[in-house]
Write a protein that holds these residues in place. Sequence first.
Motif, PDB file in Angstrom:
ATOM      1  N   ARG A   3       5.102 -12.116   0.676  1.00 48.60           N
ATOM      2  CA  ARG A   3       5.358 -10.529   1.543  1.00 48.60           C
ATOM      3  C   ARG A   3       6.493 -10.061   0.555  1.00 48.60           C
ATOM      4  O   ARG A   3       7.627 -10.775   0.249  1.00 48.60           O
ATOM      5  CB  ARG A   3       5.626 -11.023   2.968  1.00 48.60           C
ATOM      6  CG  ARG A   3       5.882  -9.713   3.897  1.00 48.60           C
ATOM      7  CD  ARG A   3       4.762  -9.004   3.913  1.00 48.60           C
ATOM      8  NE  ARG A   3       4.588  -7.636   4.585  1.00 48.60           N
ATOM      9  CZ  ARG A   3       4.925  -7.346   5.868  1.00 48.60           C
ATOM     10  NH1 ARG A   3       4.907  -8.380   6.768  1.00 48.60           N
ATOM     11  NH2 ARG A   3       4.923  -6.100   6.347  1.00 48.60           N
ATOM     12  N   VAL A   4       6.593  -8.917   0.525  1.00 47.75           N
ATOM     13  CA  VAL A   4       7.656  -8.270   0.081  1.00 47.75           C
ATOM     14  C   VAL A   4       8.862  -8.090   0.902  1.00 47.75           C
ATOM     15  O   VAL A   4       8.577  -7.939   1.974  1.00 47.75           O
ATOM     16  CB  VAL A   4       7.242  -6.717  -0.217  1.00 47.75           C
ATOM     17  CG1 VAL A   4       8.266  -5.778  -0.835  1.00 47.75           C
ATOM     18  CG2 VAL A   4       6.136  -6.447  -0.924  1.00 47.75           C
ATOM     19  N   ILE A  46       6.247   5.236  -0.672  1.00 50.81           N
ATOM     20  CA  ILE A  46       7.395   6.115  -1.080  1.00 50.81           C
ATOM     21  C   ILE A  46       6.982   7.265  -1.750  1.00 50.81           C
ATOM     22  O   ILE A  46       7.402   8.305  -1.543  1.00 50.81           O
ATOM     23  CB  ILE A  46       8.540   5.524  -1.756  1.00 50.81           C
ATOM     24  CG1 ILE A  46       9.957   6.280  -1.818  1.00 50.81           C
ATOM     25  CG2 ILE A  46       8.003   4.975  -3.143  1.00 50.81           C
ATOM     26  CD1 ILE A  46      10.313   6.283  -0.533  1.00 50.81           C
ATOM     27  N   GLY A  47       5.717   7.350  -2.379  1.00 52.32           N
ATOM     28  CA  GLY A  47       5.404   8.350  -3.051  1.00 52.32           C
ATOM     29  C   GLY A  47       4.803   9.359  -2.312  1.00 52.32           C
ATOM     30  O   GLY A  47       4.959  10.889  -2.436  1.00 52.32           O
ATOM     31  N   ILE A  48       3.862   9.198  -1.233  1.00 57.12           N
ATOM     32  CA  ILE A  48       3.468  10.183  -0.285  1.00 57.12           C
ATOM     33  C   ILE A  48       4.445  10.602   0.516  1.00 57.12           C
ATOM     34  O   ILE A  48       4.569  11.755   0.877  1.00 57.12           O
ATOM     35  CB  ILE A  48       2.445   9.699   0.470  1.00 57.12           C
ATOM     36  CG1 ILE A  48       1.120   8.928  -0.242  1.00 57.12           C
ATOM     37  CG2 ILE A  48       1.737  10.420   1.740  1.00 57.12           C
ATOM     38  CD1 ILE A  48       0.405  10.192  -1.009  1.00 57.12           C
ATOM     39  N   ALA A  71       2.005   0.867   5.224  1.00 60.42           N
ATOM     40  CA  ALA A  71       0.782   0.380   5.832  1.00 60.42           C
ATOM     41  C   ALA A  71       1.046  -1.330   6.464  1.00 60.42           C
ATOM     42  O   ALA A  71       0.680  -1.599   7.372  1.00 60.42           O
ATOM     43  CB  ALA A  71      -0.232   0.489   5.004  1.00 60.42           C
ATOM     44  N   SER A  72       1.876  -1.995   5.694  1.00 59.99           N
ATOM     45  CA  SER A  72       1.967  -3.283   6.028  1.00 59.99           C
ATOM     46  C   SER A  72       2.726  -3.279   7.175  1.00 59.99           C
ATOM     47  O   SER A  72       2.148  -4.253   8.253  1.00 59.99           O
ATOM     48  CB  SER A  72       2.975  -4.011   4.925  1.00 59.99           C
ATOM     49  OG  SER A  72       2.249  -4.209   3.634  1.00 59.99           O
ATOM     50  N   LEU A  93      10.946   0.284  -2.307  1.00 59.34           N
ATOM     51  CA  LEU A  93      10.808  -0.160  -3.639  1.00 59.34           C
ATOM     52  C   LEU A  93       9.529  -1.221  -3.688  1.00 59.34           C
ATOM     53  O   LEU A  93       9.786  -2.267  -4.498  1.00 59.34           O
ATOM     54  CB  LEU A  93      11.980  -0.838  -4.210  1.00 59.34           C
ATOM     55  CG  LEU A  93      12.996   0.453  -4.594  1.00 59.34           C
ATOM     56  CD1 LEU A  93      14.322  -0.337  -5.074  1.00 59.34           C
ATOM     57  CD2 LEU A  93      12.526   1.235  -5.794  1.00 59.34           C
ATOM     58  N   GLU A  94       8.884  -1.257  -2.585  1.00 59.56           N
ATOM     59  CA  GLU A  94       7.810  -2.156  -2.429  1.00 59.56           C
ATOM     60  C   GLU A  94       6.846  -2.202  -3.441  1.00 59.56           C
ATOM     61  O   GLU A  94       6.341  -3.553  -3.980  1.00 59.56           O
ATOM     62  CB  GLU A  94       7.044  -1.954  -1.257  1.00 59.56           C
ATOM     63  CG  GLU A  94       5.990  -3.057  -1.006  1.00 59.56           C
ATOM     64  CD  GLU A  94       5.291  -2.871   0.400  1.00 59.56           C
ATOM     65  OE1 GLU A  94       4.177  -3.574   0.705  1.00 59.56           O
ATOM     66  OE2 GLU A  94       5.721  -2.047   1.070  1.00 59.56           O
ATOM     67  N   TRP A  95       6.614  -1.420  -4.479  1.00 59.40           N
ATOM     68  CA  TRP A  95       5.688  -1.067  -5.446  1.00 59.40           C
ATOM     69  C   TRP A  95       6.369  -1.982  -6.566  1.00 59.40           C
ATOM     70  O   TRP A  95       5.720  -2.359  -7.453  1.00 59.40           O
ATOM     71  CB  TRP A  95       5.555   0.295  -5.917  1.00 59.40           C
ATOM     72  CG  TRP A  95       6.886   1.207  -6.412  1.00 59.40           C
ATOM     73  CD1 TRP A  95       7.612   1.830  -5.595  1.00 59.40           C
ATOM     74  CD2 TRP A  95       7.134   1.132  -7.725  1.00 59.40           C
ATOM     75  NE1 TRP A  95       8.663   2.271  -6.484  1.00 59.40           N
ATOM     76  CE2 TRP A  95       8.419   1.802  -7.864  1.00 59.40           C
ATOM     77  CE3 TRP A  95       6.612   0.586  -9.060  1.00 59.40           C
ATOM     78  CZ2 TRP A  95       8.949   2.065  -8.859  1.00 59.40           C
ATOM     79  CZ3 TRP A  95       7.306   0.863 -10.165  1.00 59.40           C
ATOM     80  CH2 TRP A  95       8.372   1.610 -10.052  1.00 59.40           C
ATOM     81  N   LEU A  96       7.812  -1.990  -6.488  1.00 62.11           N
ATOM     82  CA  LEU A  96       8.358  -2.703  -7.694  1.00 62.11           C
ATOM     83  C   LEU A  96       8.304  -4.261  -7.846  1.00 62.11           C
ATOM     84  O   LEU A  96       8.104  -4.800  -8.517  1.00 62.11           O
ATOM     85  CB  LEU A  96       9.832  -2.372  -7.732  1.00 62.11           C
ATOM     86  CG  LEU A  96      10.749  -2.702  -9.167  1.00 62.11           C
ATOM     87  CD1 LEU A  96      10.041  -1.717 -10.419  1.00 62.11           C
ATOM     88  CD2 LEU A  96      12.087  -2.262  -8.791  1.00 62.11           C
ATOM     89  N   PHE A  97       8.312  -4.528  -6.467  1.00 58.58           N
ATOM     90  CA  PHE A  97       8.169  -6.034  -6.191  1.00 58.58           C
ATOM     91  C   PHE A  97       6.649  -6.391  -6.761  1.00 58.58           C
ATOM     92  O   PHE A  97       6.423  -7.647  -7.182  1.00 58.58           O
ATOM     93  CB  PHE A  97       8.402  -6.453  -4.785  1.00 58.58           C
ATOM     94  CG  PHE A  97       8.165  -7.774  -4.247  1.00 58.58           C
ATOM     95  CD1 PHE A  97       9.192  -8.658  -4.506  1.00 58.58           C
ATOM     96  CD2 PHE A  97       7.015  -8.015  -3.902  1.00 58.58           C
ATOM     97  CE1 PHE A  97       8.960 -10.159  -4.208  1.00 58.58           C
ATOM     98  CE2 PHE A  97       6.635  -9.491  -3.613  1.00 58.58           C
ATOM     99  CZ  PHE A  97       7.752 -10.452  -3.556  1.00 58.58           C
TER     100      PHE A  97
END
Length: 228
Positions: free
Chosen positions: A187-188, A62-64, A81-82, A197-201
């Motif tokens: 897996r997220v 999400i950042g990029i 990427a996943s 919000l994958e990073w939060l998980f």
Amino acid sequence: MKPFDKILINEEEVIDLTLSSVEKGNGHLLTYFNQHCYNLWAEDEKYCHHINTKFQYYLDGIGIWFALKFFINKKIKKFNASELNEKLFTVFSERRLPIILIGGNFDETTIKNKPLFVVSYINGYEDVISIENVVQQISNSNCRLVIIGMGVPLQEKLAIEISSKIPELQIICVGNFLEYYFGTKPRVPKFLRNSGLEWLFRLFTEPKRLWKRYLLGIPIFIFHVCKE
């Protein structure tokens, strides 16, 4: 060269580019580029050089996506990427493409239970100590598709070393996707991946390893992007 100058922003383009390279037998290095990668690009001279001159890379996270959308004013569809690697692995399995896997710590049974046609597995913790042995194992296999999952920037630096010895290889860096693919890490959930919000998980499940990457890394990333 700045990292957004040549970043791939279309999922189908990345898949087509990869398959074309495999079919033609062209040497090709592919990796992802997320917020953490951007920070390393700004701070690690060797990684920066590799990304600028040797790799093709695509947006991840999400950042990029936000940076491209709001700072660079590019209209792009979110993907990570996943999900992209999952699609690539499905195509590789359907076409029975011979693959060498490097990374992680998986047993033979775990690997064989997946549909990937893995002709050789190189443990990421034990077998990569000697680059000569890695290169020899790849050479002996006559396989031209190598997947490395060891984390940034180790996997990119290893890919460069291998490519310098066997330049016709197609090498794809997938980070910790191998852990998700073989089920050694959870897996997220999809709704978190879709919402960005994958990073939060990941922070919640691996706080000791990842707190600096996100709690400190996100403000640093915003600073670098604004500076650019």
